[in-house]
Write an enzyme that holds these catalytic residues in place. Sequence first.
Site, PDB file in Angstrom:
ATOM      1  N   GLY A  61      -3.811   0.655  -3.017  1.00 14.21           N
ATOM      2  CA  GLY A  61      -3.659   1.018  -1.614  1.00 14.21           C
ATOM      3  C   GLY A  61      -2.911  -0.027  -0.793  1.00 14.21           C
ATOM      4  O   GLY A  61      -2.365   0.293   0.272  1.00 14.21           O
ATOM      5  N   SER A  62      -2.845  -1.272  -1.272  1.00  9.78           N
ATOM      6  CA  SER A  62      -2.077  -2.288  -0.539  1.00  9.78           C
ATOM      7  C   SER A  62      -0.616  -2.289  -0.978  1.00  9.78           C
ATOM      8  O   SER A  62       0.284  -2.463  -0.152  1.00  9.78           O
ATOM      9  CB  SER A  62      -2.696  -3.671  -0.736  1.00  9.78           C
ATOM     10  OG  SER A  62      -3.971  -3.706  -0.117  1.00  9.78           O
ATOM     11  N   SER A 103      -3.362  -7.851   0.380  1.00 11.59           N
ATOM     12  CA  SER A 103      -4.583  -7.411  -0.300  1.00 11.59           C
ATOM     13  C   SER A 103      -5.670  -7.233   0.747  1.00 11.59           C
ATOM     14  O   SER A 103      -6.019  -8.196   1.433  1.00 11.59           O
ATOM     15  CB  SER A 103      -5.022  -8.460  -1.328  1.00 11.59           C
ATOM     16  OG  SER A 103      -6.314  -8.172  -1.816  1.00 11.59           O
ATOM     17  N   SER A 105      -8.897  -6.791   0.376  1.00 11.64           N
ATOM     18  CA  SER A 105     -10.078  -7.626   0.084  1.00 11.64           C
ATOM     19  C   SER A 105      -9.724  -9.093  -0.017  1.00 11.64           C
ATOM     20  O   SER A 105     -10.561  -9.960   0.206  1.00 11.64           O
ATOM     21  CB  SER A 105     -10.700  -7.185  -1.244  1.00 11.64           C
ATOM     22  OG  SER A 105      -9.760  -7.386  -2.297  1.00 11.64           O
ATOM     23  N   THR A 108      -8.031  -9.409  -5.212  1.00 10.99           N
ATOM     24  CA  THR A 108      -7.478  -8.666  -6.343  1.00 10.99           C
ATOM     25  C   THR A 108      -6.745  -9.632  -7.276  1.00 10.99           C
ATOM     26  O   THR A 108      -5.846 -10.367  -6.849  1.00 10.99           O
ATOM     27  CB  THR A 108      -6.553  -7.554  -5.809  1.00 10.99           C
ATOM     28  OG1 THR A 108      -7.371  -6.665  -5.048  1.00 10.99           O
ATOM     29  CG2 THR A 108      -5.874  -6.775  -6.916  1.00 10.99           C
ATOM     30  N   GLU A 240      -8.091   8.948  -6.249  1.00  9.86           N
ATOM     31  CA  GLU A 240      -9.252   8.164  -5.822  1.00  9.86           C
ATOM     32  C   GLU A 240     -10.201   8.946  -4.903  1.00  9.86           C
ATOM     33  O   GLU A 240     -11.407   8.771  -4.995  1.00  9.86           O
ATOM     34  CB  GLU A 240      -8.797   6.874  -5.129  1.00  9.86           C
ATOM     35  CG  GLU A 240      -8.132   5.907  -6.104  1.00  9.86           C
ATOM     36  CD  GLU A 240      -7.926   4.519  -5.517  1.00  9.86           C
ATOM     37  OE1 GLU A 240      -6.780   4.190  -5.179  1.00  9.86           O
ATOM     38  OE2 GLU A 240      -8.906   3.777  -5.373  1.00  9.86           O
ATOM     39  N   HIS A 256      17.270  13.893 -14.066  1.00  5.83           N
ATOM     40  CA  HIS A 256      17.861  13.363 -15.288  1.00  5.83           C
ATOM     41  C   HIS A 256      16.890  13.405 -16.454  1.00  5.83           C
ATOM     42  O   HIS A 256      17.167  12.824 -17.494  1.00  5.83           O
ATOM     43  CB  HIS A 256      18.373  11.943 -15.022  1.00  5.83           C
ATOM     44  CG  HIS A 256      19.443  11.921 -13.963  1.00  5.83           C
ATOM     45  ND1 HIS A 256      20.782  12.069 -14.245  1.00  5.83           N
ATOM     46  CD2 HIS A 256      19.354  11.856 -12.607  1.00  5.83           C
ATOM     47  CE1 HIS A 256      21.480  12.053 -13.125  1.00  5.83           C
ATOM     48  NE2 HIS A 256      20.633  11.932 -12.107  1.00  5.83           N
ATOM     49  N   LYS A 350     -13.460  -3.439 -13.543  1.00  3.63           N
ATOM     50  CA  LYS A 350     -13.544  -4.822 -13.043  1.00  3.63           C
ATOM     51  C   LYS A 350     -14.709  -5.549 -13.710  1.00  3.63           C
ATOM     52  O   LYS A 350     -14.608  -6.732 -14.036  1.00  3.63           O
ATOM     53  CB  LYS A 350     -13.696  -4.837 -11.517  1.00  3.63           C
ATOM     54  CG  LYS A 350     -12.388  -4.515 -10.819  1.00  3.63           C
ATOM     55  CD  LYS A 350     -12.507  -4.646  -9.306  1.00  3.63           C
ATOM     56  CE  LYS A 350     -11.179  -4.292  -8.647  1.00  3.63           C
ATOM     57  NZ  LYS A 350     -11.287  -4.128  -7.213  1.00  3.63           N
TER      58      LYS A 350
HETATM   59  O1  LIG Z   1      -6.119  -4.241  -1.224  1.00  2.00           O
HETATM   60  P1  LIG Z   1      -6.913  -4.818  -2.307  1.00  2.00           P
HETATM   61  O2  LIG Z   1      -8.252  -5.302  -1.847  1.00  2.00           O
HETATM   62  O3  LIG Z   1      -6.147  -5.887  -3.041  1.00  2.00           O
HETATM   63  O4  LIG Z   1      -7.209  -3.669  -3.312  1.00  2.00           O
HETATM   64  C1  LIG Z   1      -6.260  -3.095  -4.157  1.00  2.00           C
HETATM   65  C2  LIG Z   1      -6.942  -2.049  -5.003  1.00  2.00           C
HETATM   66  O5  LIG Z   1      -8.052  -2.675  -5.601  1.00  2.00           O
HETATM   67  C3  LIG Z   1      -9.094  -1.925  -6.165  1.00  2.00           C
HETATM   68  O6  LIG Z   1      -8.743  -1.442  -7.421  1.00  2.00           O
HETATM   69  C4  LIG Z   1      -9.518  -0.801  -5.264  1.00  2.00           C
HETATM   70  O7  LIG Z   1     -10.572  -0.078  -5.758  1.00  2.00           O
HETATM   71  C5  LIG Z   1      -8.313   0.056  -4.979  1.00  2.00           C
HETATM   72  O8  LIG Z   1      -8.680   1.198  -4.227  1.00  2.00           O
HETATM   73  C6  LIG Z   1      -7.376  -0.848  -4.180  1.00  2.00           C
HETATM   74  O9  LIG Z   1      -6.296  -0.127  -3.704  1.00  2.00           O
END
Ligand SMILES: O=P(O)(O)OC[C@H]1O[C@H](O)[C@H](O)[C@@H](O)[C@@H]1O
Length: 356
Positions: A61-62, A103, A105, A108, A240, A256, A350
């Site tokens: 998502g980022s 990111s 969070s 990542t 998701e 192509h 994870k």
């Molecule tokens: O934006 P971030 O915190 O780096 O996350 C990036 C990705 O990490 C995880 O896999 C989440 O479950 C995804 O939904 C997210 O898009």
Amino acid sequence: MKTTILDTPEQFATLDPENMLARIAEFPQQILSAWNVVQNTALPSALGEQVDAVLVLGMGGSAIGGDLVAGLVQETGRVPVLVHRGYGLPGWVNERTLVIASSYSGNTEETLSGWRAAAERGAQRLAITTGGQLAREANEARVPLVSFAYAAQPRAALGYSFTLLLGVLSRLGFIADPTETLMAAVRHLEDVGSGWQPDVPTEENSAKQLAVWYAEGLPVIFGAEHLGAVARRWTTQINENSKAWAVWNEIPELNHNVVVGLPYPKTLLPHLRITNLRSPFYHPRNTRRFEITRELVEREGIPQRDVHVSAETPLAEMLALIWLGDYVSYYQAMLNGVDPTPVEAIAYLKGELAKA
Ligand SMILES: O=P(O)(O)OC[C@H]1O[C@H](O)[C@H](O)[C@@H](O)[C@@H]1O
């Protein structure tokens, strides 16, 4: 038309205890709030002069925020904007590259890996995050940090990851100031999006209609140019939020290869849901390519639909189609009877990776 849960939206809350619907509905407000954040963040003014290329690091998502911005500024940007998904960095990155780690969070691992490699490479760095390890490391290294607060799944904060990046590029002089176009695009969202809201019944609601069509099949989203990344976004939101299969591709590339593979397996064809994201802003040859591709798909008897929103600018069109895709994925989750928020398979991955 068969009655589904989509016509009793008061039932959504049971499947959606964390209220993903509210996060989707807040997309326009996210954009406005992010624009405010980025205008008020201190950035070293000289940074833009020392840079020949921008590389956005991110996942999921980022990363898509990077793709969307890159697609938008490709023709007008002063420097190339590229996206890197994965560990480490491409070999060409050097001290004249601005590496932007995005990111939600800040934790990542792939993004952090590239971020650290960028320091070793002597690249310029900037971080976009709500916190985590990335914010700590940016602060320690006294590297510019664009931080924001918004409680959501990373993919549900796209209004932030997209707009903050756009704002950074504009503040550093890589693109013309998009403030007016962006504000108009947000106003346009409110108009165009009114028909996709949960209280609008299925027979008048194109988002619900697409969800019903997708729920029994495999969405295949085709986009081009600035809408290539939107096609990708639709699929990742279906993955998701709806916990379902979806694939995407881009014109002209799909002309192509993909068009040759249309006939088989025959048993799959009736289940395909080809969706053409159409735009008056496309290169005329790409528009022609969409028409011919349509014909080829038609010839195989594969179900397909065109999707189009009227908009005055590519940016307004892009944001509206992102929002439509988000609603579609949400309604598809409701039809699948699943909670759109948790992503258990990712948590499992994870956990397993943490053991290694
Ligand atoms: O934006 P971030 O915190 O780096 O996350 C990036 C990705 O990490 C995880 O896999 C989440 O479950 C995804 O939904 C997210 O898009």
